[in-house]
Scaffold this motif. Sequence first.
Motif, PDB file in Angstrom:
ATOM      1  N   GLU A 393       0.840  -1.206   0.000  1.00 36.17           N
ATOM      2  CA  GLU A 393       0.000   0.000   0.000  1.00 36.17           C
ATOM      3  C   GLU A 393       0.876   1.257   0.000  1.00 36.17           C
ATOM      4  O   GLU A 393       0.566   2.240  -0.685  1.00 36.17           O
ATOM      5  N   LEU A 396       2.175   2.450  -3.384  1.00 36.82           N
ATOM      6  CA  LEU A 396       1.277   3.260  -4.212  1.00 36.82           C
ATOM      7  C   LEU A 396       1.519   4.745  -3.952  1.00 36.82           C
ATOM      8  O   LEU A 396       1.585   5.554  -4.880  1.00 36.82           O
ATOM      9  N   SER A 400       3.332   7.391  -6.548  1.00 38.31           N
ATOM     10  CA  SER A 400       2.535   8.572  -6.888  1.00 38.31           C
ATOM     11  C   SER A 400       3.348   9.836  -6.608  1.00 38.31           C
ATOM     12  O   SER A 400       3.386  10.767  -7.421  1.00 38.31           O
ATOM     13  N   ASP A 401       4.013   9.858  -5.470  1.00 37.10           N
ATOM     14  CA  ASP A 401       4.910  10.978  -5.146  1.00 37.10           C
ATOM     15  C   ASP A 401       5.981  11.135  -6.223  1.00 37.10           C
ATOM     16  O   ASP A 401       6.366  12.256  -6.565  1.00 37.10           O
ATOM     17  N   TYR A 421       4.398   3.817 -11.226  1.00 39.83           N
ATOM     18  CA  TYR A 421       3.061   3.968 -10.634  1.00 39.83           C
ATOM     19  C   TYR A 421       2.150   2.842 -11.117  1.00 39.83           C
ATOM     20  O   TYR A 421       1.396   2.253 -10.339  1.00 39.83           O
ATOM     21  N   ARG A 425       0.799  -0.893  -8.862  1.00 36.61           N
ATOM     22  CA  ARG A 425      -0.610  -1.053  -8.493  1.00 36.61           C
ATOM     23  C   ARG A 425      -1.030  -2.508  -8.302  1.00 36.61           C
ATOM     24  O   ARG A 425      -2.044  -2.787  -7.655  1.00 36.61           O
TER      25      ARG A 425
ATOM     26  N   LEU B 259      -0.050   8.997 -19.460  1.00 35.70           N
ATOM     27  CA  LEU B 259      -0.557   7.940 -18.575  1.00 35.70           C
ATOM     28  C   LEU B 259      -2.076   7.788 -18.699  1.00 35.70           C
ATOM     29  O   LEU B 259      -2.602   6.673 -18.644  1.00 35.70           O
ATOM     30  N   LEU B 396      -7.078  10.302  -6.184  1.00 32.55           N
ATOM     31  CA  LEU B 396      -6.094   9.228  -6.371  1.00 32.55           C
ATOM     32  C   LEU B 396      -6.432   8.039  -5.477  1.00 32.55           C
ATOM     33  O   LEU B 396      -6.383   6.882  -5.898  1.00 32.55           O
ATOM     34  N   SER B 400      -7.923   4.407  -6.747  1.00 35.93           N
ATOM     35  CA  SER B 400      -7.130   3.235  -6.346  1.00 35.93           C
ATOM     36  C   SER B 400      -8.034   2.231  -5.630  1.00 35.93           C
ATOM     37  O   SER B 400      -7.975   1.021  -5.889  1.00 35.93           O
ATOM     38  N   ILE B 403      -9.996   0.144  -8.054  1.00 40.82           N
ATOM     39  CA  ILE B 403      -9.270  -1.023  -8.572  1.00 40.82           C
ATOM     40  C   ILE B 403      -9.308  -2.162  -7.553  1.00 40.82           C
ATOM     41  O   ILE B 403      -9.543  -3.320  -7.898  1.00 40.82           O
ATOM     42  N   PHE B 411      -6.729  -4.883 -12.288  1.00 39.89           N
ATOM     43  CA  PHE B 411      -5.441  -4.603 -12.936  1.00 39.89           C
ATOM     44  C   PHE B 411      -5.512  -4.870 -14.439  1.00 39.89           C
ATOM     45  O   PHE B 411      -4.575  -4.546 -15.175  1.00 39.89           O
ATOM     46  N   TYR B 421      -8.080   5.262 -12.666  1.00 47.27           N
ATOM     47  CA  TYR B 421      -6.853   5.460 -11.869  1.00 47.27           C
ATOM     48  C   TYR B 421      -5.826   6.242 -12.681  1.00 47.27           C
ATOM     49  O   TYR B 421      -5.192   7.169 -12.167  1.00 47.27           O
ATOM     50  N   ARG B 425      -4.727  10.654 -12.306  1.00 47.70           N
ATOM     51  CA  ARG B 425      -3.381  11.035 -11.837  1.00 47.70           C
ATOM     52  C   ARG B 425      -2.936  12.423 -12.295  1.00 47.70           C
ATOM     53  O   ARG B 425      -2.028  13.008 -11.723  1.00 47.70           O
TER      54      ARG B 425
END
Lengths: 575, 575
Positions: A393, A396, A400-401, A421, A425, B259, B396, B400, B403, B411, B421, B425
């Motif tokens: 977790e 994720l 993302s950061d 990213y 997932r 993305l 975000l 998430s 999903i 996925f 997702y 972003r």
Amino acid sequence: MSAGTPFVPPVADYAFLYREAFGRDIVASASGGALSADDAVEIIAGAGEFAAEVLAPLDQAGDRVGARLEDGVVRLPDGFADAYRALVDAGWVSATAPESAGGDGLPQSVGAGLGEIWNASNAAFALCWMLGAGAIHALDAAASDELRETYLTKLVSGEWTGTMNLTEPEAGTDLGAIRTTATPRDDGSWSISGQKIFITWGDHDVADNIVHLVLARTPDAPEGARGLSLFVAPRTLVNADGTLGDRNRIETVAIEHKLGIHGSPTCVLSYEDATGYLVGELHGGLAGMFVMMNSARVGMGHQAAGISERAYQGAAAYAADRLQGRVLDRPAGATIAEHPDVRRILRSMSSRIFAMRALSVFVGDLFDRAEGDADVLRMAELFVPILKGWASEEALGVTSDGIQVFGGMGFIEETGAAQHYRDARIVPIYEGTTAIQSNDLVGRKVLRDGGVTVSRLFDDIDETVRALQDSEGEVAARTAERLGRAVGAARRATDALQGFADAPRDAYAVSVPYLMLLGILAGGWMHALAVVAVSAHAAAADEDAARLTDADFYGAHHLSRVHALAETVAAGEIV
Amino acid sequence: MSAGTPFVPPVADYAFLYREAFGRDIVASASGGALSADDAVEIIAGAGEFAAEVLAPLDQAGDRVGARLEDGVVRLPDGFADAYRALVDAGWVSATAPESAGGDGLPQSVGAGLGEIWNASNAAFALCWMLGAGAIHALDAAASDELRETYLTKLVSGEWTGTMNLTEPEAGTDLGAIRTTATPRDDGSWSISGQKIFITWGDHDVADNIVHLVLARTPDAPEGARGLSLFVAPRTLVNADGTLGDRNRIETVAIEHKLGIHGSPTCVLSYEDATGYLVGELHGGLAGMFVMMNSARVGMGHQAAGISERAYQGAAAYAADRLQGRVLDRPAGATIAEHPDVRRILRSMSSRIFAMRALSVFVGDLFDRAEGDADVLRMAELFVPILKGWASEEALGVTSDGIQVFGGMGFIEETGAAQHYRDARIVPIYEGTTAIQSNDLVGRKVLRDGGVTVSRLFDDIDETVRALQDSEGEVAARTAERLGRAVGAARRATDALQGFADAPRDAYAVSVPYLMLLGILAGGWMHALAVVAVSAHAAAADEDAARLTDADFYGAHHLSRVHALAETVAAGEIV
């Protein structure tokens, strides 16, 4: 095509973890002195060099080109087969295989480092290695001498690869619903029929054969998961002399079009009267599969750390190079890495990655020390769902950061930030979703023994709080205060959870928040151990200062989340 | 190709928000009685029907096929041009344009609902509409009568679309670094040269012309952002009689491989002696751009809510249909929606979405009431960065979660969960990253007025706490306790921030956590207002019970995060 973010192995962190973070040379303890932390650091450095040169350059190609199904055969991008052969030739497959299976039997704390490095350099490729390692453990635990000779030796040498065949369209989380059948034949083999989905590296062109470990139901077996048996079913049948014979009746029907890890073929396999061989006891399939599963779950902690580390390296490199706007209280020409918020994001990433990495090594060391010590084994097993659930977790958030540091460029696929990213997932999903980890944690690991093991964990953390109180420096003092308060909140959350024993829906409705609470707490503990170790140094190096800053940051930005989660846990199910 | 998740417009929530959540008919107040909440609900229902039938079925095609650059021209997938024409013909472009510009001037609280609906059904398509709305606001605020006649009328009718041309390769967050030049010509027009990147809907084939609003630097202009001027530069030049003439010298050099939001063409535009016309004052470009930017930032709150809502609908539908394993304390045949953790995830999604939606409407209403009331305007402006920053970051987590509900199927791209997702972003990045929002919040909105406006906000929240204390029921009591405690933590965090006035790096190092704290608090306030409204009902409907559960859930799982963030804010920069 660019080769993506270069990869620099985090050797210094592993040196610190093996040598001193846990107060002793954990590699020497685990190997009975056969290896030292210094040896392990050399191994990590060697693996890192291999990964940087051979695996990392293929990571972006794996994503862009991906695995393809052509005329019923799965093809990997150019370079994957050569890279796999190089991995085998360099001995990296047998390195972590147990000695009982003919491997080098490196301690699991060292395996954690290798796991992170393979995943950081190329997570899609690393899955091939990870699945093989799981299959090795399962066969080593239960297979007959004949199966060991025919299959296990080839997996340990790396000549062949391994898979786990569990999931079916109607049997994902609920393995009891598996419908694939295994019928005995006169020659002692079994006829396997059914469809398996989500089979990672279920077909490929990088090795000569694939050893599928398949869960199936035999005639007249009990209902549910307790009626499952485990079978070996090779992609290509093996003649009595060990040479390869005819193709087994296993067809690759499709590969999935996925969000990430495109270089890892996720296959739909159709078994029609395929030949299989029973592994272990009839109806003992679940136990055999749990051996693989435990190994794979711990490995997911390494994958989470690895993908996060690669995302961090890309973001940190971009930030250190990018000029944009005047930086507050910094001279002209300062890069965006000095902007207060970019600095916050990078620290948020690095401090969480250290927590994941250190906990992966710590859990590896627990397993290294577990043989013959039931208490240590129980502690190790408590940590399997925590490491898998929490680290995946957190990955994720970290990836993302990583995108955010790049700003608009992070959303453009060319920079590579988006791939991490997308790749990350899957980690909280496969090998058991976070919910499954949290059910295992709460049901089997916390409530079942009346909280004894988790209380021992809290006692151990309290001991570190006392060591911090005896250490020099402001960071040690702040960390002691924060960690002491956090472990108090964790005890209260555990009490609340135990109070739900008669209303299990209350417990399972907050089991994920509880898992996250313990994971964040454990991460804070790892930082605290680092602070204790660094504070004992006579002179502080730059690396020491960075460790203290990471620990201090983690305390203020992440350990603080424990209190919010404790409030959530206490609420039970909201109806 | 499947049409993806069907879309069901959230009409009941908007009815509740327009009619009673804020204690009055906010639509009637905003329109001086010209419209009522009931009218607004009809408008929302109509838009929802249009979106479900026309826009939602193109969402997945937009993602799969995406926008393509062919022979220098951008092509959208089949159906996009027809959908755009249908949107225009149904009057949805002019609906939200101000009356001063010739539009219908719907209240912004109603615009919030439309914004969510366009984005939920097709976020990539909605951007075309959003950018046009921003251009309308900018031209309406500053353009000459001639420019209004030639360009604004066409934007309001929807015949032409609009863009914002700000970013350049070396000028993203730092607009002061813009290098595109505008040189005066004898005929009163300007010659524009330079390269602009990340231009959303910068080229396409769905309308006859594109009105680019371009920031550029004129000769001898002051350095930095204060030297920028705003220009209109049409893709195709307009003859004196209003007919289309030659192509302007603006070339689409590339479109980005992103993305997400693949159906929204993100263009690199090259201006070489292109023709432009000055909008407003020379060197007044930034002010003009801020008009667009404010509109776009508020719109990002709607996009965050919309993408999140669509992700929720997909996940909820899957969970309500999927059987997997026996559900604890539920009869056989219960779907996974009843599993305690799936239920937790779905509530976590729905409760955050309500918070975003309600806050979007609330902020729209503030702007509706701001004319001639400086206090209300300041409150509205305080909320712009909060809504944009917080809602986009929350999206975000919500997507998430979407999903995760699907498990392994989440996925796989076919289910559509992954698209949401990926699409989400970008929201915390464009129109100013979360860091930029937080700098605006802390610097311009909180510290500059000595905390006066944010204190008024806290007073308003305290008033709701008292109303909760006067309401019936356990949820009201729990919410009062939680919200009262949270606003206390927010006051302390604000004091801490003001304490950093002499050490601004401390403030800007925790500005994002502070923004998130205020956003989460505001979300809790929205739920609290709903509890007050619902508690006054004589008989509780199913919908009321769901609102109370969402509020209770938000309190235990999200409002609790305020305390962790307050601890983070108090720490300042960690060095």
